[in-house]
Design an enzyme around this catalytic site. Structure first.
Site, PDB file in Angstrom:
ATOM      1  CD  GLU A  72      -5.366  17.827 -43.731  1.00 27.54           C
ATOM      2  OE1 GLU A  72      -6.380  17.194 -43.358  1.00 27.54           O
ATOM      3  OE2 GLU A  72      -5.100  18.048 -44.922  1.00 27.54           O
TER       4      GLU A  72
ATOM      5  CG  ASN B 116      -2.929  15.223 -43.265  1.00 22.87           C
ATOM      6  OD1 ASN B 116      -2.036  15.960 -42.838  1.00 22.87           O
ATOM      7  ND2 ASN B 116      -3.501  15.408 -44.442  1.00 22.87           N
TER       8      ASN B 116
ATOM      9  NE  ARG C 174      -0.310  20.343 -46.164  1.00 22.61           N
ATOM     10  CZ  ARG C 174      -1.440  19.649 -46.076  1.00 22.61           C
ATOM     11  NH1 ARG C 174      -2.243  19.835 -45.033  1.00 22.61           N
ATOM     12  NH2 ARG C 174      -1.786  18.793 -47.000  1.00 22.61           N
TER      13      ARG C 174
ATOM     14  CD  GLU D 149      -5.804  13.333 -46.043  1.00 24.59           C
ATOM     15  OE1 GLU D 149      -6.890  13.041 -46.577  1.00 24.59           O
ATOM     16  OE2 GLU D 149      -5.723  13.788 -44.891  1.00 24.59           O
TER      17      GLU D 149
ATOM     18  CE1 TYR E 126      -8.771  16.083 -39.328  1.00 21.26           C
ATOM     19  CE2 TYR E 126      -7.636  14.787 -40.997  1.00 21.26           C
ATOM     20  CZ  TYR E 126      -8.054  16.009 -40.510  1.00 21.26           C
ATOM     21  OH  TYR E 126      -7.755  17.160 -41.192  1.00 21.26           O
TER      22      TYR E 126
ATOM     23  CG  HIS F 234      -5.592  19.351 -50.541  1.00 25.71           C
ATOM     24  ND1 HIS F 234      -5.018  19.673 -49.323  1.00 25.71           N
ATOM     25  CD2 HIS F 234      -6.710  18.651 -50.232  1.00 25.71           C
ATOM     26  CE1 HIS F 234      -5.763  19.204 -48.335  1.00 25.71           C
ATOM     27  NE2 HIS F 234      -6.806  18.579 -48.862  1.00 25.71           N
TER      28      HIS F 234
END
Length: 781
Positions: free
Chosen positions: A357, A291, A68, A157, A293, A112
């Site tokens: 991600e 994504n 990606r 995002e 985290y 992005h």
């Protein structure tokens, strides 16, 4: 060893983004992006633009099935719109050919975060036309590249682009407006809908979007997701979930904004939301990129002002939790990913998911025999186990893409962050596989993890195999010259054979005789008990979690100082976490001469004496003064003292800088630490300066005294006299009116102390930590 396998056809890969790796920011007609304007780091990043063949070979060697990447909008349309720059698209043409030849599926992200600067100059994402220009850009890119791309992601995002770029201003373009942030968010969603339409009209078969989705929990729910909440905490969780997650999930997948969000959006005005927009936004998608985290941890806290990144979050406290963290300071909570995937599958059952991600920044040490990033391997492995648990429960997860292939340019943080599986020497652009890359290659080969976590070789294993003591192994690991060449060779041979990675104990065994850390408290401390309590709680929690024993020692008399120094000199502790007193003494200096690792809370008078954790006192005072100036206050008095405190000196410096830049002169009144001295100093200022219209106090205690003196003098706050403080102690939000102040992060200081201590014990290079402050605006200004 049996394998915890993933479903057949599960897609393994990596993710990157254009601005972070490509470099060549002015090559072949590329125009500037908002990040070229905003970022101080404009070097070649990873020079992927010229080295893409090498990077594709790396991916092929790792066995990745998918890559990606993102397309740079200003490389395709240097002015954001108008004529296509064919030379820019030529690069992606070459990249796609290389990927196809290597058998790697390309997943293209169209946006992005690198908006062409020309479009920002025309208004940026808060302007509706930007969405229309995006659709034109999407169609142009597909026309050239659509025959080789497996899946098209419109956006990455959008919350970050809207609320960090236009709300808090910590990302490009650096604007600070809640209204602009909500308009930007809506137009990003609209651009997604228009872009998806344009892609499908041109022939795209698989279209999706990528969202950063963080489970929103209270501290108690982090370890117990089902824990019942009070009505106030439930409201806080729902509101932040609406702002961070459902603001994008609901319009895209259900064609409506969440009900909790509409009253917040209405404050900024809803004129930008037009009839038919939500129907356009809710284009069917084939894949939702997730994504993940870390979670967002919140709780209700009356009088808490809104976080600029979350407009409408008044009364919500964003919490720090005592758990392991990455080098970014992000809590590591893999179980929340399982919870998130289960939730998405339950609430949006028709939506296919992919982890687009997941990865972590850790401090990497480059050695002659490799880069042994054990922490990164552990992070990714635990999150993969979390994904597999969700898949076993029925979550529709199609694949997993690690963030990221290469160490890169980490946006506003520049080159200091290391997320890559591959190390990049930015001076030479040399690539080196880290241990995590080799480990990930094995995961891909077996399509899964080992059923049980492999037991890593220990210091004892090496010692037994080499026929030497643990201390001898440690001496070899530490490179000490006292070991004979024959023994050194034997130990290193065993280390290589069994793949042993030295841990903190091995690196420190030679010089350490205990497993104890002294937590030395000096009293009193400026700012009250809140910071001391947080240090005791978090430092103890983190260090005990790392297997250390905590010895609490009170430094309140000359005799206690003598005993502490003797205790440390006798090497009865491995390290010292020191909370110095408000007034200068010699304890820190005496302890620094013992040779035992020490970390200090607060910058010492000699900043190079030892590593310390502090807050940006100068920047915080400057921000508070600038805030007063921006509200038309011109005759600003500062109450500061005691002047022998380093923090007070730095706060005075910040005030002076702001006043000098505004063409004014500081009006100073000295005080002590008490409210009564703050009130006395304010009385002197009012008597000496009848035109005084604002007071900035070097601490909240002094500012509360200033409020008292203003009332006594019949001065209305803030109409006649604005007052601001520093520290954000508990009493600040309870004053009448509520006190505007500079927040010095309490829990973050404590956690940084613990992490700094652990780094010193592990023998890593350490630097002092200065944490950012935040202006908290309440009624007193």
């Amino acid at each position: 060893m049996s394998t915890a396998a993933f479903p057949e056809g599960f897609i393994w890969g990596v993710s990157t983004s254009a601005f972070q790796i490509e470099g060549a920011t002015s090559a072949d007609g590329r125009g500037p992006s908002i990040w070229d304007t905003f970022s101080a780091d404009r070097a070649d990043a990873c020079d992927h633009y010229h080295r893409y063949r090498e990077d594709v070979r790396l991916m092929k060697d790792l066995g990745t099935a998918a890559y990606r990447f993102s397309v740079s909008w200003p490389r395709v349309f240097p002015d954001g719109t108008g004529k296509v720059n064919a030379a820019g698209l030529d690069f992606y043409d070459r990249l796609l050919d290389e990927l196809v030849d290597a058998g790697i599926m390309p997943y293209a992200t169209l946006y992005h975060w690198d908006l062409p600067q020309a479009l920002e100059d025309a208004g940026g994402w808060p302007v509706r036309d930007t969405a229309r220009h995006f659709a034109d850009y999407a169609a142009a890119v597909f026309d050239r590249l659509g025959d080789r791309v497996d899946t098209w992601f419109t956006f990455n995002e959008p919350w970050v682009a809207a609320f960090l770029g236009y709300g808090s201003g910590v990302h490009a373009p650096g604007r600070k407006s809640a209204a602009d942030a909500f308009r930007a968010a809506h137009h990003l969603l609209l651009a997604h809908g228009l872009g998806a339409q344009a892609l499908r009209a041109a022939g795209a078969t698989r279209v999706g979007a990528v969202l950063n989705i963080s489970p929103v929990l209270t501290p108690g729910q982090v370890s117990d997701v089902g824990r019942p909440l009070s009505e106030e905490d439930a409201d806080a969780v729902a509101r932040i979930d609406a702002l961070a997650n459902r603001q994008f999930l609901e319009p895209m997948l259900r064609g409506a904004y969440p009900s909790e969000l509409l009253p917040i959006m209405e404050r900024a005005g809803l004129g930008h939301v037009r009839d038919g927009d939500l129907e356009l936004i809710a284009q069917p998608i084939d894949l939702l990129g997730v994504n993940y985290y870390t979670p967002l941890v919140v709780q209700a806290q009356p009088s808490e002002p809104a976080d600029p990144a979350f407009p409408g979050s008044e009364g919500v406290l964003f919490c720090t939790i005592p758990t392991a963290v990455t080098a970014m300071g992000w809590p590591i909570v893999p179980g929340c990913l399982t919870h998130l995937l289960r939730r998405l599958t339950a609430e949006y059952p028709d939506t296919e998911l992919m982890i687009t991600e997941n990865g972590a920044d850790f401090v990497d040490v480059v050695t002659g025999d490799g880069i042994h990033d054990v922490e990164r391997i552990s992070f990714i492995e635990e999150h993969l186990r979390a994904v597999r648990a969700a898949v076993t429960d029925g979550a529709k997860v199609r694949g997993f893409l690690v963030w990221t292939l290469l160490d890169n340019l980490e946006w506003a943080d520049g080159y200091q962050r290391k997320f890559g599986l591959v190390h990049v020497d930015f001076a030479t652009q040399r690539r080196r596989l880290k241990d995590s890359a080799l480990w990930y290659r094995d995961v891909i080969t077996r399509n899964g993890l080992t059923e049980t976590r492999p037991k890593r070789p220990t210091l004892e294993t090496v010692a037994a195999r080499a026929g030497v003591s643990r201390a001898t192994v440690s001496r070899v690991v530490n490179g000490e010259a006292s070991v004979s060449p024959e023994v050194r060779e034997a130990v290193l041979r065993v280390v290589k054979e069994i793949g042993y990675v030295p841990n903190a104990a091995a690196r420190s065994l030679v010089t350490r005789r205990t497993n104890s850390i002294a937590l030395v408290l000096s009293v009193p401390r400026q700012g009250g008990d809140q910071l001391t309590a947080a240090v005791v709680q978090y430092v103890t929690s983190m260090l005990e979690g790392a297997g250390k024993q905590i010895t609490l020692m009170l430094a309140d008399t000359a005799e206690s100082h003598r005993r502490i120094v003797q205790h440390v000199e006798a090497r009865l502790v491995d390290g010292v976490v020191l909370l110095p007193p408000d007034r200068g003494d010699t304890l820190a200096e005496r302890l620094s001469r013992t040779g035992v690792p020490i970390v200090l809370l607060g910058k010492p008078a000699i900043a190079s004496m030892m590593p310390y954790v502090d807050v940006d006192n100068t920047g915080g005072a400057k921000a508070a003064t600038e805030h007063l100036l921006a509200r038309g206050r011109r005759h600003i008095g500062m109450i500061c003292g005691p002047m022998d405190l380093v923090a007070v000196q730095d706060r005075l410096d910040g005030h002076r800088i702001a006043m000098r830049q505004a063409g004014g002169q500081p009006l100073l009144a000295l005080a002590d630490l008490t409210r009564s001295s703050g009130a006395a100093a304010t009385r002197r200022l009012l008597a000496d300066q009848p035109a005084l219209d604002a007071v900035f106090a070097a601490s909240d205690q002094l500012a509360i005294g200033a409020l008292q003196a203003a009332r006594e003098a019949g001065r209305r706050v803030p109409e006649d006299l604005a007052i601001a403080g520093f520290d954000d102690i508990d009493a600040a939000s309870a004053t009448t009116p509520g006190l505007t102040t500079v927040r010095a992060p309490v829990a973050e200081q404590a956690l940084a102390l613990a992490r700094l201590m652990l780094s010193r014990l592990e023998g890593r290079h350490t630097e002092s930590v200065v944490l950012p402050t935040r202006l908290v605006v309440r009624d007193s200004t």
